[in-house]
Design an enzyme around this catalytic site. Structure first.
Site, PDB file in Angstrom:
ATOM      1  N   CYS A 240      48.223 -21.606 -14.221  1.00  0.00           N
ATOM      2  CA  CYS A 240      48.620 -22.512 -15.303  1.00  0.00           C
ATOM      3  C   CYS A 240      49.618 -23.571 -14.811  1.00  0.00           C
ATOM      4  CB  CYS A 240      49.221 -21.702 -16.435  1.00  0.00           C
ATOM      5  SG  CYS A 240      50.362 -20.426 -15.878  1.00  0.00           S
TER       6      CYS A 240
ATOM      7  N   HIS B  78      55.487 -22.279 -20.652  1.00  0.00           N
ATOM      8  CA  HIS B  78      56.389 -22.741 -19.588  1.00  0.00           C
ATOM      9  C   HIS B  78      56.913 -24.132 -19.946  1.00  0.00           C
ATOM     10  CE1 HIS B  78      54.703 -19.505 -17.212  1.00  0.00           C
ATOM     11  NE2 HIS B  78      53.538 -20.109 -17.045  1.00  0.00           N
TER      12      HIS B  78
HETATM   13  N1  LIG Z   1      48.124 -14.830 -18.593  1.00  0.00           N
HETATM   14  C1  LIG Z   1      48.317 -16.054 -18.154  1.00  0.00           C
HETATM   15  O1  LIG Z   1      49.141 -16.795 -18.655  1.00  0.00           O
HETATM   16  C2  LIG Z   1      47.489 -16.592 -17.017  1.00  0.00           C
HETATM   17  C3  LIG Z   1      47.466 -17.974 -16.845  1.00  0.00           C
HETATM   18  C4  LIG Z   1      46.673 -18.511 -15.833  1.00  0.00           C
HETATM   19  C5  LIG Z   1      45.979 -17.678 -14.981  1.00  0.00           C
HETATM   20  N2  LIG Z   1      46.061 -16.319 -15.150  1.00  0.00           N
HETATM   21  C6  LIG Z   1      45.290 -15.483 -14.221  1.00  0.00           C
HETATM   22  O2  LIG Z   1      44.119 -15.025 -14.901  1.00  0.00           O
HETATM   23  C7  LIG Z   1      43.762 -13.733 -14.394  1.00  0.00           C
HETATM   24  C8  LIG Z   1      43.710 -12.765 -15.562  1.00  0.00           C
HETATM   25  O3  LIG Z   1      45.007 -12.690 -16.151  1.00  0.00           O
HETATM   26  P1  LIG Z   1      45.220 -12.217 -17.649  1.00  0.00           P
HETATM   27  O4  LIG Z   1      46.595 -12.659 -17.999  1.00  0.00           O
HETATM   28  O5  LIG Z   1      44.080 -12.635 -18.502  1.00  0.00           O
HETATM   29  O6  LIG Z   1      45.204 -10.635 -17.473  1.00  0.00           O
HETATM   30  P2  LIG Z   1      45.097  -9.555 -18.635  1.00  0.00           P
HETATM   31  O7  LIG Z   1      45.764  -8.344 -18.124  1.00  0.00           O
HETATM   32  O8  LIG Z   1      45.502 -10.122 -19.953  1.00  0.00           O
HETATM   33  O9  LIG Z   1      43.525  -9.295 -18.737  1.00  0.00           O
HETATM   34  C9  LIG Z   1      42.801  -8.638 -17.738  1.00  0.00           C
HETATM   35  C10 LIG Z   1      41.670  -7.862 -18.398  1.00  0.00           C
HETATM   36  O10 LIG Z   1      40.874  -7.303 -17.350  1.00  0.00           O
HETATM   37  C11 LIG Z   1      40.588  -5.934 -17.691  1.00  0.00           C
HETATM   38  N3  LIG Z   1      40.320  -5.220 -16.438  1.00  0.00           N
HETATM   39  C12 LIG Z   1      41.189  -4.574 -15.613  1.00  0.00           C
HETATM   40  N4  LIG Z   1      40.546  -4.093 -14.544  1.00  0.00           N
HETATM   41  C13 LIG Z   1      39.227  -4.390 -14.708  1.00  0.00           C
HETATM   42  C14 LIG Z   1      38.048  -4.150 -13.939  1.00  0.00           C
HETATM   43  N5  LIG Z   1      38.084  -3.485 -12.786  1.00  0.00           N
HETATM   44  N6  LIG Z   1      36.866  -4.614 -14.421  1.00  0.00           N
HETATM   45  C15 LIG Z   1      36.813  -5.290 -15.591  1.00  0.00           C
HETATM   46  N7  LIG Z   1      37.894  -5.563 -16.357  1.00  0.00           N
HETATM   47  C16 LIG Z   1      39.084  -5.106 -15.918  1.00  0.00           C
HETATM   48  C17 LIG Z   1      41.809  -5.471 -18.466  1.00  0.00           C
HETATM   49  O11 LIG Z   1      41.513  -4.353 -19.289  1.00  0.00           O
HETATM   50  C18 LIG Z   1      42.151  -6.711 -19.289  1.00  0.00           C
HETATM   51  O12 LIG Z   1      41.460  -6.751 -20.515  1.00  0.00           O
HETATM   52  C19 LIG Z   1      44.800 -13.409 -13.308  1.00  0.00           C
HETATM   53  O13 LIG Z   1      44.315 -13.885 -12.076  1.00  0.00           O
HETATM   54  C20 LIG Z   1      45.995 -14.231 -13.730  1.00  0.00           C
HETATM   55  O14 LIG Z   1      46.871 -14.509 -12.667  1.00  0.00           O
HETATM   56  C21 LIG Z   1      46.777 -15.762 -16.167  1.00  0.00           C
END
Ligand SMILES: NC(=O)c1ccc[n+]([C@@H]2O[C@H](COP(=O)([O-])OP(=O)(O)OC[C@H]3O[C@@H](n4cnc5c(N)ncnc54)[C@H](O)[C@@H]3O)[C@@H](O)[C@H]2O)c1
Length: 347
Positions: free
Chosen positions: A145, A225
């Site tokens: 982000c 942020h």
């Molecule tokens: N949250 C943010 O603000 C944000 C912003 C930009 C990028 N990201 C990136 O996006 C990605 C996901 O982050 P998020 O915040 O959505 O995470 P999150 O924890 O909210 O969601 C991850 C999901 O994946 C599931 N999961 C876990 N292991 C799994 C597997 N082996 N197979 C299938 N599903 C599985 C979890 O149950 C959960 O629902 C990361 O790379 C993170 O760095 C996050």
């Protein structure tokens, strides 16, 4: 109904980013959501079911647990991948990197998110800066982000011929709102140990020509942020010239303090009032009446909705990789229309 033009998209990991990507895919005229996959068996996948999305479990054990919880599960991740042209992996940091081998073995295109390293795909994506390099690729990484916001804003200045170097201080939200009961900080500020913080070098993974240094501090709130930037320009430019440069990007919303949008919560409230899914602020929300120029020095601040900013970029990355659009402008126009981006508080 599926037509030959529509690309079938699988979303693996239905969390903060995955559920937003799934909703955005479902809103595109040239994509269909093949299904979503997760490991959880609680209320979260039930929401996917409620939306009518086909639900899959990562492996046979997850499928059994989900079915035992009363969920209607169509199969495993392997089954989902047979029904998709591309998979967007939105699993937590480092889990996606482990999934990549399976995607490669199957020969399916894949996108990972910003928690993974550049080396996982060898390409890092922000629509306005690196769409062309993603055309026809088998994989890319949509950057984080903060990095997305940095590349969007500095690309706008670069395109206007104004950018020499940029130095930014990032106030980072402590955790995501729905997970506030599980972690995060309270009553303190936590500086990142290293200068530069990782976001500046990460922006250079998208555009190596950027001269950018970032410093970051974690702050005890969850909304978004907040970035403060100081930029050396190629020449003394007027505020209007700078605002025109930022305003040329549909992904930068020029908001105003004197319009009542004088804090992060007010901007989020406006997104809710607009009826956007999850109150998503897809744009970088940059305060035009705070922006200041002194000779060739430029100062400004903006808000980044960490949960939402990467969603349009992910949609554009799908188009670049699958040939649905010839260039960034064509893809962004489709994405912006579907997500109703580009109509915020300008005057
Ligand atoms: N949250 C943010 O603000 C944000 C912003 C930009 C990028 N990201 C990136 O996006 C990605 C996901 O982050 P998020 O915040 O959505 O995470 P999150 O924890 O909210 O969601 C991850 C999901 O994946 C599931 N999961 C876990 N292991 C799994 C597997 N082996 N197979 C299938 N599903 C599985 C979890 O149950 C959960 O629902 C990361 O790379 C993170 O760095 C996050």
């Amino acid at each position: 109904m599926t037509t030959t033009q529509e690309i079938r998209v699988a979303v693996n990991g239905y969390g903060v980013i995955g559920k937003r990507v799934a909703d955005a895919v479902a809103m595109q005229p040239d994509m269909v959501l093949a299904g979503v996959c997760d490991v959880a068996a609680d209320w979260r996948p039930r929401m996917a079911e409620a939306k009518g999305y086909a639900l899959y479990g990562a492996g046979p054990g997850h499928v059994s647990a989900m079915r035992a919880a009363g969920l209607d599960v169509a199969g495993t991740l392997e089954d989902l991948l047979t029904r998709a042209d591309i998979v967007v992996d939105c699993t937590p940091k480092k889990v996606a990197a482990a999934n990549v081998e399976a995607y490669r073995r199957r020969g399916i295109r894949f996108i990972v998110q910003g928690g993974e390293k550049h080396a996982v795909t060898g390409h890092s994506f922000v629509a306005e800066a690196s769409f062309a390099g993603a055309i026809g690729r088998d994989s890319t990484r949509v950057v984080s982000c903060n990095t997305t916001s940095i590349v969007r804003t500095l690309t706008a200045l670069k395109r206007a011929g104004l950018l020499v170097r940029a130095r930014g201080t990032l106030l980072r939200r402590a955790t995501d709102p729905w997970e506030s009961h599980l972690g995060g900080i309270m009553n303190t500020l936590v500086p990142e140990r290293e200068i530069p913080s990782h976001q500046g070098p990460d922006a250079q993974s998208v555009d190596p020509s950027l001269d950018v240094v970032t410093m970051a501090v974690k702050v005890p709130q969850t909304l978004a942020h907040l970035h403060y930037w100081s930029v050396e320009m190629t020449r003394a430019a007027t505020r209007d010239e700078v605002l025109a440069a930022f305003g040329a990007s549909s992904r930068i919303a020029l908001i105003r303090m004197d319009d009542g949008l004088d804090a992060l919560n007010a901007v989020k409230e406006m997104m809710a009032d607009l009826g956007r899914p999850h109150d998503n602020l897809y744009e970088v929300a940059l305060w035009q009446d705070m922006l200041s120029v002194q000779g060739n020095e430029l100062f400004y601040a903006y808000m980044v909705d960490n949960q939402a900013i990467v969603i349009p970029e992910t949609i554009d990355a799908i188009r670049a990789m699958t040939g649905l659009a010839a260039d960034a402008a064509a893809s962004m126009a489709l994405t912006d229309t579907a997500l109703r981006i580009g109509h915020l508080a300008r005057r």
